[in-house]
Design a protein around this motif. Sequence first.
Motif, PDB file in Angstrom:
ATOM      1  N   ASP A  91       0.900  -1.402   0.225  1.00  0.00           N
ATOM      2  CA  ASP A  91      -0.057  -0.125  -0.159  1.00  0.00           C
ATOM      3  C   ASP A  91       0.954   1.606  -0.074  1.00  0.00           C
ATOM      4  O   ASP A  91       0.555   2.238  -0.509  1.00  0.00           O
ATOM      5  N   LEU A  92       1.843   1.395   0.679  1.00  0.00           N
ATOM      6  CA  LEU A  92       3.071   2.459   0.806  1.00  0.00           C
ATOM      7  C   LEU A  92       3.705   1.980  -0.561  1.00  0.00           C
ATOM      8  O   LEU A  92       3.659   3.820  -0.748  1.00  0.00           O
ATOM      9  N   ALA A  93       3.644   1.617  -0.897  1.00  0.00           N
ATOM     10  CA  ALA A  93       4.915   1.719  -2.199  1.00  0.00           C
ATOM     11  C   ALA A  93       3.829   1.826  -3.737  1.00  0.00           C
ATOM     12  O   ALA A  93       4.292   3.114  -4.520  1.00  0.00           O
ATOM     13  N   MET A  94       2.796   1.490  -3.340  1.00  0.00           N
ATOM     14  CA  MET A  94       1.678   2.234  -4.869  1.00  0.00           C
ATOM     15  C   MET A  94       1.803   3.327  -4.365  1.00  0.00           C
ATOM     16  O   MET A  94       0.870   4.346  -5.399  1.00  0.00           O
ATOM     17  N   THR A  95       1.369   4.308  -3.196  1.00  0.00           N
ATOM     18  CA  THR A  95       0.936   5.463  -3.448  1.00  0.00           C
ATOM     19  C   THR A  95       1.740   6.070  -3.924  1.00  0.00           C
ATOM     20  O   THR A  95       2.142   7.306  -4.130  1.00  0.00           O
ATOM     21  N   ARG A  96       3.003   5.918  -2.951  1.00  0.00           N
ATOM     22  CA  ARG A  96       4.946   6.640  -3.641  1.00  0.00           C
ATOM     23  C   ARG A  96       5.193   6.656  -5.260  1.00  0.00           C
ATOM     24  O   ARG A  96       5.332   7.415  -5.864  1.00  0.00           O
ATOM     25  N   ALA A  97       4.289   5.324  -5.617  1.00  0.00           N
ATOM     26  CA  ALA A  97       5.011   5.294  -7.333  1.00  0.00           C
ATOM     27  C   ALA A  97       3.646   6.086  -7.832  1.00  0.00           C
ATOM     28  O   ALA A  97       3.790   6.493  -8.762  1.00  0.00           O
ATOM     29  N   GLN A  98       2.199   6.290  -7.809  1.00  0.00           N
ATOM     30  CA  GLN A  98       1.430   6.891  -8.606  1.00  0.00           C
ATOM     31  C   GLN A  98       2.198   8.325  -7.817  1.00  0.00           C
ATOM     32  O   GLN A  98       1.825   9.044  -8.757  1.00  0.00           O
ATOM     33  N   TYR A  99       1.691   8.807  -7.118  1.00  0.00           N
ATOM     34  CA  TYR A  99       2.562  10.000  -6.789  1.00  0.00           C
ATOM     35  C   TYR A  99       3.450  11.088  -6.248  1.00  0.00           C
ATOM     36  O   TYR A  99       3.644  11.892  -7.105  1.00  0.00           O
ATOM     37  N   ASN A 100       4.489  10.193  -6.021  1.00  0.00           N
ATOM     38  CA  ASN A 100       5.467  10.744  -6.291  1.00  0.00           C
ATOM     39  C   ASN A 100       6.474   9.944  -6.802  1.00  0.00           C
ATOM     40  O   ASN A 100       7.492  10.602  -7.448  1.00  0.00           O
ATOM     41  N   ARG A 101       6.314   9.352  -8.113  1.00  0.00           N
ATOM     42  CA  ARG A 101       6.866   8.840  -9.478  1.00  0.00           C
ATOM     43  C   ARG A 101       7.840   7.942  -8.765  1.00  0.00           C
ATOM     44  O   ARG A 101       8.694   7.666  -9.196  1.00  0.00           O
ATOM     45  N   ASP A 102       7.914   6.832  -7.835  1.00  0.00           N
ATOM     46  CA  ASP A 102       8.951   6.597  -7.002  1.00  0.00           C
ATOM     47  C   ASP A 102       9.999   5.500  -7.027  1.00  0.00           C
ATOM     48  O   ASP A 102       8.931   4.239  -7.170  1.00  0.00           O
ATOM     49  N   PRO A 103      10.366   5.512  -8.901  1.00  0.00           N
ATOM     50  CA  PRO A 103      10.905   4.230  -9.012  1.00  0.00           C
ATOM     51  C   PRO A 103      11.411   3.170  -7.652  1.00  0.00           C
ATOM     52  O   PRO A 103      11.464   2.050  -8.104  1.00  0.00           O
ATOM     53  N   LYS A 104      12.452   3.509  -6.920  1.00  0.00           N
ATOM     54  CA  LYS A 104      12.084   2.958  -5.833  1.00  0.00           C
ATOM     55  C   LYS A 104      10.984   1.940  -5.275  1.00  0.00           C
ATOM     56  O   LYS A 104      11.096  -0.005  -5.046  1.00  0.00           O
ATOM     57  N   ALA A 105      10.151   2.539  -5.270  1.00  0.00           N
ATOM     58  CA  ALA A 105       8.861   2.094  -5.011  1.00  0.00           C
ATOM     59  C   ALA A 105       8.242   1.170  -5.984  1.00  0.00           C
ATOM     60  O   ALA A 105       7.367   0.187  -5.927  1.00  0.00           O
ATOM     61  N   MET A 106       8.527   1.695  -7.263  1.00  0.00           N
ATOM     62  CA  MET A 106       8.271   0.436  -8.149  1.00  0.00           C
ATOM     63  C   MET A 106       8.566  -0.831  -8.579  1.00  0.00           C
ATOM     64  O   MET A 106       8.265  -2.151  -8.704  1.00  0.00           O
ATOM     65  N   THR A 107       9.743  -0.454  -7.803  1.00  0.00           N
ATOM     66  CA  THR A 107      10.929  -1.497  -8.164  1.00  0.00           C
ATOM     67  C   THR A 107       9.930  -2.790  -7.158  1.00  0.00           C
ATOM     68  O   THR A 107      10.178  -3.966  -7.408  1.00  0.00           O
ATOM     69  N   MET A 108       9.513  -2.063  -5.996  1.00  0.00           N
ATOM     70  CA  MET A 108       9.083  -2.785  -4.524  1.00  0.00           C
ATOM     71  C   MET A 108       7.781  -3.597  -4.781  1.00  0.00           C
ATOM     72  O   MET A 108       7.831  -4.232  -5.100  1.00  0.00           O
ATOM     73  N   LEU A 109       7.246  -3.342  -6.292  1.00  0.00           N
ATOM     74  CA  LEU A 109       5.991  -3.407  -5.823  1.00  0.00           C
ATOM     75  C   LEU A 109       6.196  -4.427  -7.063  1.00  0.00           C
ATOM     76  O   LEU A 109       5.266  -5.254  -6.866  1.00  0.00           O
ATOM     77  N   GLY A 110       7.271  -4.634  -8.258  1.00  0.00           N
ATOM     78  CA  GLY A 110       7.115  -5.101  -9.453  1.00  0.00           C
ATOM     79  C   GLY A 110       8.044  -6.932  -7.534  1.00  0.00           C
ATOM     80  O   GLY A 110       7.964  -7.869  -8.262  1.00  0.00           O
ATOM     81  N   GLU A 111       8.687  -6.515  -7.596  1.00  0.00           N
ATOM     82  CA  GLU A 111       9.262  -7.252  -6.056  1.00  0.00           C
ATOM     83  C   GLU A 111       7.614  -8.420  -5.867  1.00  0.00           C
ATOM     84  O   GLU A 111       7.645  -9.741  -4.851  1.00  0.00           O
TER      85      GLU A 111
END
Length: 356
Positions: free
Chosen positions: A97-117
């Motif tokens: 949930d935290l990674a999705m928020t960060r990836a969608q709103y902050n465009r955070d690449p680390k969060a995107m990698t976490m979602l992939g993981e």
Amino acid sequence: MKLLRPISIAIGCVMLATGAVAQISLTPPAAQTPPDKQPTKKQAPKPKAPVVAKKPATPKPAATPTPTPSATPAFEDPNVDLVYGAYQRGLYKTAFDLAMTRAQYNRDPKAMTMLGELYSNAMGVKRDYAKAAEWYQRAADAGDREGMFALAMMRLTGRGGPVNREEAVKLLASSAKLGNPKAAYNLALLYLDGQTLPQDLKRAAELLRVAADAGSAEAQYALATFYKEGTGVPKDADKAVRLLQTASLADNVDAEVEYAIALYNGTGTPKNQPAAVALLRKAARQNSPIAQNRLARVLVSGQGATIDKIEGLKWHLIAKTAGKGDPELDEALASLSPEDRAKAEEAARKWTGTAK
């Protein structure tokens, strides 16, 4: 009883850091020489082959629409990695949930990698390789070296889409340039394997050195075998032993066995049999059949340690169940009294979990 004697290691490919086949130390009977595995990937001793899996056209995320970026930061303190903290504690749904928020709103690449993981490993969410590949792709496009590496491994395996080795190689090269030791290591294995890329032992050695310098124990072990055999580099026993020592300190089991052999025989390092036996015990307890066999020989012969035939033949029986037989130790077992043989067999059964 013969002393420890190192045997050549062959390298073939395996994945992700994975485990290389250790060399033989005590001289095993010719008839019992176990078949070599990879290296890697590992043929000089096979370091582990890259997940050739050990990845595809990028599908668009169907169930993950990207909302319009918010002007309000999703996280007040960007220095606090709540996503990774939740992941480390096993709170995968929270991490998702935290990674999705960060990836969608902050465009955070680390969060995107976490979602992939999380999607790839079914952590906090149902496994979905297509979505994993999509998030890894986004992270890679944003310059995240871990996302590049993960996507490369998917392209090599064909998970989440068709196999695309050419793209995988480019992703590994980009990730390695950004300092990812896993990418450098796996790219080295591809140059060593000679299938995805033309075989280039010198280039493989260069990449292994990059990964080894960055702290990869697998790369340190593989590069040690290169120096030991003169593969892609000039033979150098001293460098090989130093690399084995470093990798063994990082708990690489294969390196522990090889370094123990070097210590036992005084090859490239001062002889230290007590330290060698201690390393063999450690590797044996980590279920290395070769370490178990070598330790058995030492304990049965008393060369380098106090004789303990029951303990030694216990390790012989354990190694034998893993395919590392030894006719000389079979003879030693047969010469025990019925009582002592029963003790050794019972101890082996307890270790393997087959005790009555």
